[in-house]
Every structure is written in C-alpha cells, then in structure tokens.
Design an enzyme around this catalytic site. Structure first.
Site, PDB file in Angstrom:
ATOM      1  N   LYS A  33       0.822  -1.214   0.000  1.00 30.69           N
ATOM      2  CA  LYS A  33       0.000   0.000   0.000  1.00 30.69           C
ATOM      3  C   LYS A  33       0.850   1.256   0.000  1.00 30.69           C
ATOM      4  O   LYS A  33       0.646   2.170  -0.810  1.00 30.69           O
ATOM      5  CB  LYS A  33      -0.931  -0.009   1.207  1.00 30.69           C
ATOM      6  CG  LYS A  33      -1.701   1.278   1.418  1.00 30.69           C
ATOM      7  CD  LYS A  33      -2.633   1.584   0.270  1.00 30.69           C
ATOM      8  CE  LYS A  33      -3.134   3.002   0.350  1.00 30.69           C
ATOM      9  NZ  LYS A  33      -4.251   3.297  -0.525  1.00 30.69           N
ATOM     10  N   CYS A  80      -3.192  11.001   1.071  1.00 28.59           N
ATOM     11  CA  CYS A  80      -2.494   9.740   0.803  1.00 28.59           C
ATOM     12  C   CYS A  80      -1.079   9.959   0.276  1.00 28.59           C
ATOM     13  O   CYS A  80      -0.102   9.704   0.956  1.00 28.59           O
ATOM     14  CB  CYS A  80      -3.321   8.921  -0.169  1.00 28.59           C
ATOM     15  SG  CYS A  80      -5.048   8.879   0.325  1.00 28.59           S
TER      16      CYS A  80
HETATM   17  N1  SAJ Z   1      -2.000  14.458  -9.440  1.00 24.17           N
HETATM   18  C1  SAJ Z   1      -1.151  15.097 -10.365  1.00 24.17           C
HETATM   19  N2  SAJ Z   1      -0.904  14.449 -11.545  1.00 24.17           N
HETATM   20  C2  SAJ Z   1      -1.457  13.224 -11.845  1.00 24.17           C
HETATM   21  C3  SAJ Z   1      -2.309  12.577 -10.857  1.00 24.17           C
HETATM   22  C4  SAJ Z   1      -2.570  13.229  -9.677  1.00 24.17           C
HETATM   23  O1  SAJ Z   1      -0.638  16.201 -10.137  1.00 24.17           O
HETATM   24  O2  SAJ Z   1      -1.216  12.713 -12.943  1.00 24.17           O
HETATM   25  C5  SAJ Z   1      -2.275  15.133  -8.158  1.00 24.17           C
HETATM   26  C6  SAJ Z   1      -3.778  15.410  -7.951  1.00 24.17           C
HETATM   27  O3  SAJ Z   1      -4.120  16.665  -8.485  1.00 24.17           O
HETATM   28  C7  SAJ Z   1      -3.904  15.388  -6.441  1.00 24.17           C
HETATM   29  C8  SAJ Z   1      -2.844  14.386  -6.015  1.00 24.17           C
HETATM   30  O4  SAJ Z   1      -1.941  14.247  -7.115  1.00 24.17           O
HETATM   31  O5  SAJ Z   1      -3.585  16.651  -5.890  1.00 24.17           O
HETATM   32  C9  SAJ Z   1      -3.397  13.004  -5.647  1.00 24.17           C
HETATM   33  O6  SAJ Z   1      -4.227  12.589  -6.666  1.00 24.17           O
HETATM   34  P1  SAJ Z   1      -4.665  11.038  -6.835  1.00 24.17           P
HETATM   35  O7  SAJ Z   1      -5.334  10.932  -8.154  1.00 24.17           O
HETATM   36  O8  SAJ Z   1      -3.537  10.141  -6.579  1.00 24.17           O
HETATM   37  O9  SAJ Z   1      -5.797  10.892  -5.706  1.00 24.17           O
HETATM   38  P2  SAJ Z   1      -5.783  10.221  -4.241  1.00 24.17           P
HETATM   39  O10 SAJ Z   1      -4.617  10.692  -3.486  1.00 24.17           O
HETATM   40  O11 SAJ Z   1      -7.127  10.448  -3.689  1.00 24.17           O
HETATM   41  O12 SAJ Z   1      -5.699   8.658  -4.562  1.00 24.17           O
HETATM   42  C10 SAJ Z   1      -4.552   7.882  -4.352  1.00 24.17           C
HETATM   43  C11 SAJ Z   1      -4.721   6.656  -5.271  1.00 24.17           C
HETATM   44  N3  SAJ Z   1      -3.508   5.878  -5.249  1.00 24.17           N
HETATM   45  C12 SAJ Z   1      -3.044   5.303  -6.389  1.00 24.17           C
HETATM   46  O13 SAJ Z   1      -3.620   5.392  -7.446  1.00 24.17           O
HETATM   47  C13 SAJ Z   1      -1.783   4.499  -6.246  1.00 24.17           C
HETATM   48  C14 SAJ Z   1      -5.907   5.819  -4.781  1.00 24.17           C
HETATM   49  O14 SAJ Z   1      -5.987   4.618  -5.525  1.00 24.17           O
HETATM   50  C15 SAJ Z   1      -5.711   5.473  -3.296  1.00 24.17           C
HETATM   51  O15 SAJ Z   1      -6.802   4.736  -2.808  1.00 24.17           O
HETATM   52  C16 SAJ Z   1      -5.605   6.767  -2.513  1.00 24.17           C
HETATM   53  O16 SAJ Z   1      -4.474   7.483  -2.972  1.00 24.17           O
HETATM   54  C17 SAJ Z   1      -5.443   6.395  -1.029  1.00 24.17           C
HETATM   55  O17 SAJ Z   1      -6.459   6.502  -0.314  1.00 24.17           O
HETATM   56  O18 SAJ Z   1      -4.394   5.921  -0.667  1.00 24.17           O
END
Ligand code: SAJ
Length: 479
Positions: A232, A290
């Site tokens: 995780k 996360c």
């Molecule tokens: N972000 C970027 N560029 C990207 C993707 C995201 O700048 O290409 C930024 C987003 O704007 C945001 C942050 O990153 O500010 C996080 O975005 P996210 O899409 O990762 O959203 P989370 O943090 O809610 O979800 C992550 C996910 N982890 C993975 O995909 C490995 C989700 O599957 C998890 O369940 C979640 O963390 C968690 O709860 O751990």
C-alpha cells in the site's frame, strides 16, 4: 492445551456480525457494503459522539451520508441497509464484544514528516477500544495506511495488552489497506483487487472470508501483513514518484521553451505488448491524505524494519523523498510564475488582487485535505498580495472564505491562478474575464493545462502555464 486459532474459528463458524471503527471516506462505504451482503446479519459503525463528529451518528442512523461531494451509489445503499436494520451507527463501543470481525479505517497523518514521526493517536485509541471488547476468535483488520511493521508490531501489542489475549492464538489480526478515491468509493471497494495480509495464514484466510463477498470484479491478493503494508505505501509512493518525474520534466520544458504536453504525448505513444510508458500529468501540486504522507510511512518502515540492513548509495537522499520535495515545490513554482507573470504585465505582486481558482486537492471534488492551493495562498499572501478564492465544491475551510460566484473573485483582479482541474474551468472566456477584471494585460497562471493559451494571449493577457515553455514568454499583444 489451548485450542489453536483455526479450531477456535471453526467452532465460531462463518463471520456474521461486523464492526467498522471510523465513519469517514473509507469506513462509511465499507460498512454499507458489508451490510449489503445477505449472509452478514449485522454491521455497526463506531464513531465517538464528539462535538466535531457526533453528528455523523445521527445522520447515518437516518440513512444519510455525512460525506460531501458526489459518491455514486452510496446514498441509496446506505438508505437501504439502514431501512433493513442491517446497519446502524453507535458510540457504544462495548457492542464490539458481540462481533466476529472489527475493521479500523482511521486517518494516519504525519506529525513531522521530516523526522518521520506519524500521529497515530486516533489509530491507537481505536485499536485500544477494539482490544478492550473483542472476544475470543474475533478478527481485527487495519484498513488505514500504516508504517510497515505496525500490524505485527504496535497493533498486536496494544490489542494483546487491552484484551489479555494472544494474537494468532486467541484472535486473528490482519491488514487490508483501503484503495479508494473520493468520487468513486463504492466502485473502488468492489472492483479493486484487495490486498489482504494476516500476521499468520489463519488470520489471512479469515480476512479473505470477510472481504470476498463485497468484491465484484476485484480479486483477493493474499500475503503477509508486512508485505501488505509495503504494498500500500509503495503503490502511493510510486504514483507520487511518477507525478514528480513528469513535474520535473515540465520544469525542464519551461526552461527549454517547449510544450511538455507534446513531449508527454510522444513518450506515452511508445507502446508494445504489455508495456506502456506510464507518464502521468504535471500540475500545480500533489495534495490529499495519501500521496502526501505514504512515502514517509514507507521510509519509516525501512528505517525500523531494515535498520542497519539497507544497502543504499552512501549519503544519497531517498529517491522517494526527493520526489516528495519536487511535488511540494510545484505550488512554490506557481508562485514564481505568478510573480514573473505580473512583472511582465508591469506589476509587483505586492498590493495585487489575485483570483485563485480551485481549493480542492483533486478535480470535481470537495476534498481539500492537504491542498497545494493553501501553500500557494500563504506564500503569495506573504508577498503582500490580496487573494480571493473560488471553488464550486468546497464549502468551508478554516481561515479561508470560499466564493461560489466566479465573477465576484474576478472583479478587479490583476491575475487569475488555476490550481484545481474542476471541469467548469475548461470553459473560461478570456474576453469576458478581461472586462470583469478591468485590466489592460491581466495575467493568467494555468496550473492544470485547463485553458487554451492562444485564446488568452490573443485577448491581450499575459499567459504562463506549467510545462508550457512554448508559450510562457509570448509577445504581449495590445488589445
Ligand atoms: N496528481 C497530479 N498528476 C497526476 C495525478 C494526480 O498532479 O497525474 C495530483 C492530484 O491533483 C492530487 C494528487 O496528485 O492533488 C493526488 O491525486 P490522486 O489521483 O492520486 O488521488 P488520491 O490521493 O485520492 O488517490 C490515491 C490513489 N492511489 C493510487 O492510485 C496508487 C488511490 O488509488 C488510493 O486509494 C488513494 O491514494 C489512497 O487513499 O491511498
């Protein structure tokens, strides 16, 4: 001779009654989905009746979700399982004594990321409550994202201390990390594969029994508790690393005068059997509960479990924490782009009114936990600018007034800064906005590639965008 755990669980029979400690983004959909399983007789959601979150108990028992923002399927499911009497929420933790399984979905932030000190206070309270009331043959599952070694270490110790029983002999213990994203909680729990790691095989099998009925397309992936914790924390660390890589590339493209999105399309085009070049999206920063902390859980895990054993380049910083630093730099970079954009328009940042569009950390959501917008807001405010914040979803945020009417934040503003990729920001109109702002050369800083630079440049704006080296020094047109 004490019966083994396997014998105890056999005598106890299949899981019928379940408890979920922590009624938040993970606990509420999990509890509702457990309650929707026909052969699960009763599910309790446990929530302390505190001033700040006691209201959740009453809402949930009316079949209403206290979670803000769109969560497809959750409202109907909750209404149904409450109506059927399969789910109720309570602050009476003594009910845990009657349960076969208890899961914990509690936030695990860091108090001090630099020194890798987590704030496990809420989790420890939850574990102690579970330990105080669990009976023989119960299963305890940690769903929170935790430092590798926590399940077989701190959690086991606390549960044994509180219960007077032995984990792996008198009760089962496992880690089954949540993998949900806001806006798709129900779907993620049903469709994502579920990592399940027990402190022993019997615990793993019992936890598999708990989660299997909830899954639709998702599979169970069994492993040890520590491997599940590393899985995780690593999957979020890898995502953060991928984002840092494309953010660094975007900074390079700005410096080299080219468009990172051309490069991204090129890199992503190299496909061959089972191999894709996973290149994510650059942007104004990484927020949420996360990615902003799970790297530190992984770092803390190797520091504790791998103490003295890690073979790593002498004196070199961890690639993972370096990635954190790059992503934490992006809101600072947005501030630098704002200052240089205003300079191009002939202004200092001090005394300027800036319209900040997007307070949520992720698009089309009201979730503003660890939002990068706040880092930018505080930095630019320190430089003497006046900020007004717009967000279509976020209602409240401590110390920040959030405006719903875009025209109000644009009125008399000298610059517009886009931080969140909310869908409505795709249709911003350069000419109308310029009139509202009353500026000869208003400035726009696009942190999520939401607008067409040419539309704004044509309308006499000063444009700057993350990764848009091809546009960031455009000639300023008089209009
Ligand atoms: N972000 C970027 N560029 C990207 C993707 C995201 O700048 O290409 C930024 C987003 O704007 C945001 C942050 O990153 O500010 C996080 O975005 P996210 O899409 O990762 O959203 P989370 O943090 O809610 O979800 C992550 C996910 N982890 C993975 O995909 C490995 C989700 O599957 C998890 O369940 C979640 O963390 C968690 O709860 O751990």
């Amino acid at each position: 001779m004490k019966a083994s755990l396997a014998t105890l669980l056999k005598q106890k029979g299949p899981i019928k009654k379940i408890g979920v400690i922590g009624m938040g983004y993970v606990g509420i959909p999990s509890a509702a989905l457990f309650a929707a399983v026909p052969h699960y007789q009763q599910v309790y959601g446990f929530q302390r009746d505190s001033k700040t979150s006691g209201y959740k108990i009453r809402m949930l028992n009316r079949g209403e979700s206290p979670l803000k923002g769109e969560e497809p399927g959750l409202d109907d499911l909750l209404r149904r399982v409450v109506c059927e009497g399969k789910f109720s929420c309570t602050s009476d933790f003594s009910k845990i004594a009657e349960l076969d399984a208890v899961t914990l979905a509690i936030q695990t932030p860091f108090r001090d990321a630099k020194d890798l000190i987590p704030d496990f206070s809420a989790l420890i309270d939850g574990i102690r409550m579970a330990g105080k009331y669990i009976g023989k043959g119960a299963l305890v599952v940690l769903e929170s994202t935790i430092t590798p070694g926590t399940t077989a270490g701190m959690a086991k110790t606390l549960l044994e201390e509180e219960s007077g029983m032995i984990a792996g002999r008198d009760f089962a213990l496992a880690h089954a990390p949540e993998r949900v994203m806001v806006g798709r909680l129900i779907r993620n729990i049903r469709e994502h594969d579920r990592i399940v790691g027990g402190i022993d095989t019997v615990s793993t099998v019992r936890a598999q029994e708990l989660y299997t009925p909830v899954l639709t397309t998702g599979r169970i992936i069994p492993m040890s508790a520590t491997a599940a914790e590393v899985t995780k924390t690593a999957e979020n660390t890898f995502r953060d690393l991928q984002i840092a890589a494309v953010n660094e590339l975007a900074l390079y493209c700005e410096a080299m005068g080219i468009n990172v999105y051309d490069v991204r399309e090129g890199v992503a085009s190299l496909k061959e059997e089972n191999v894709t070049r996973a290149i994510l999206w650059p942007g104004a920063g990484v927020g949420g509960h996360c990615l902003t902390k799970d790297t530190y859980h992984l770092e803390r895990g190797v520091k504790i479990l791998g103490a003295g054993l890690l073979d790593y380049p002498q004196g070199k910083e961890s690639l993972f924490t370096l990635a954190r630093n790059i992503n934490d730099f992006m809101p600072v970079h947005m501030a630098n782009l704002t200052t240089s954009g205003l300079e191009r328009a002939g202004y200092k940042t001090k005394g300027r009114r800036i319209a900040l569009l997007g307070w949520a950390f992720i698009a089309n959501s009201d979730d503003a936990r660890n939002t990068p917008s706040e880092v930018y807001h505080n930095l630019i405010k320190e430089q003497g600018a006046e900020l007004s914040v717009h967000d279509p979803y976020v209602e409240h945020y401590p110390g920040i007034s959030i405006e719903k009417d875009l025209d109000v934040v644009l009125h008399d503003a000298g610059a517009v800064v886009i931080f969140t990729a909310h869908a409505e920001y795709r249709s911003l109109n350069a000419v109308k906005m310029r009139e509202l702002m009353g500026e000869k050369h208003p400035v726009i800083i696009d942190g999520r590639n939401m607008v067409d630079p040419d539309q704004f440049i044509e309308a006499g704006w000063v444009y700057k965008g993350i990764g848009r080296g091809d546009k960031n020094t455009h000639p300023i047109l008089s209009r």
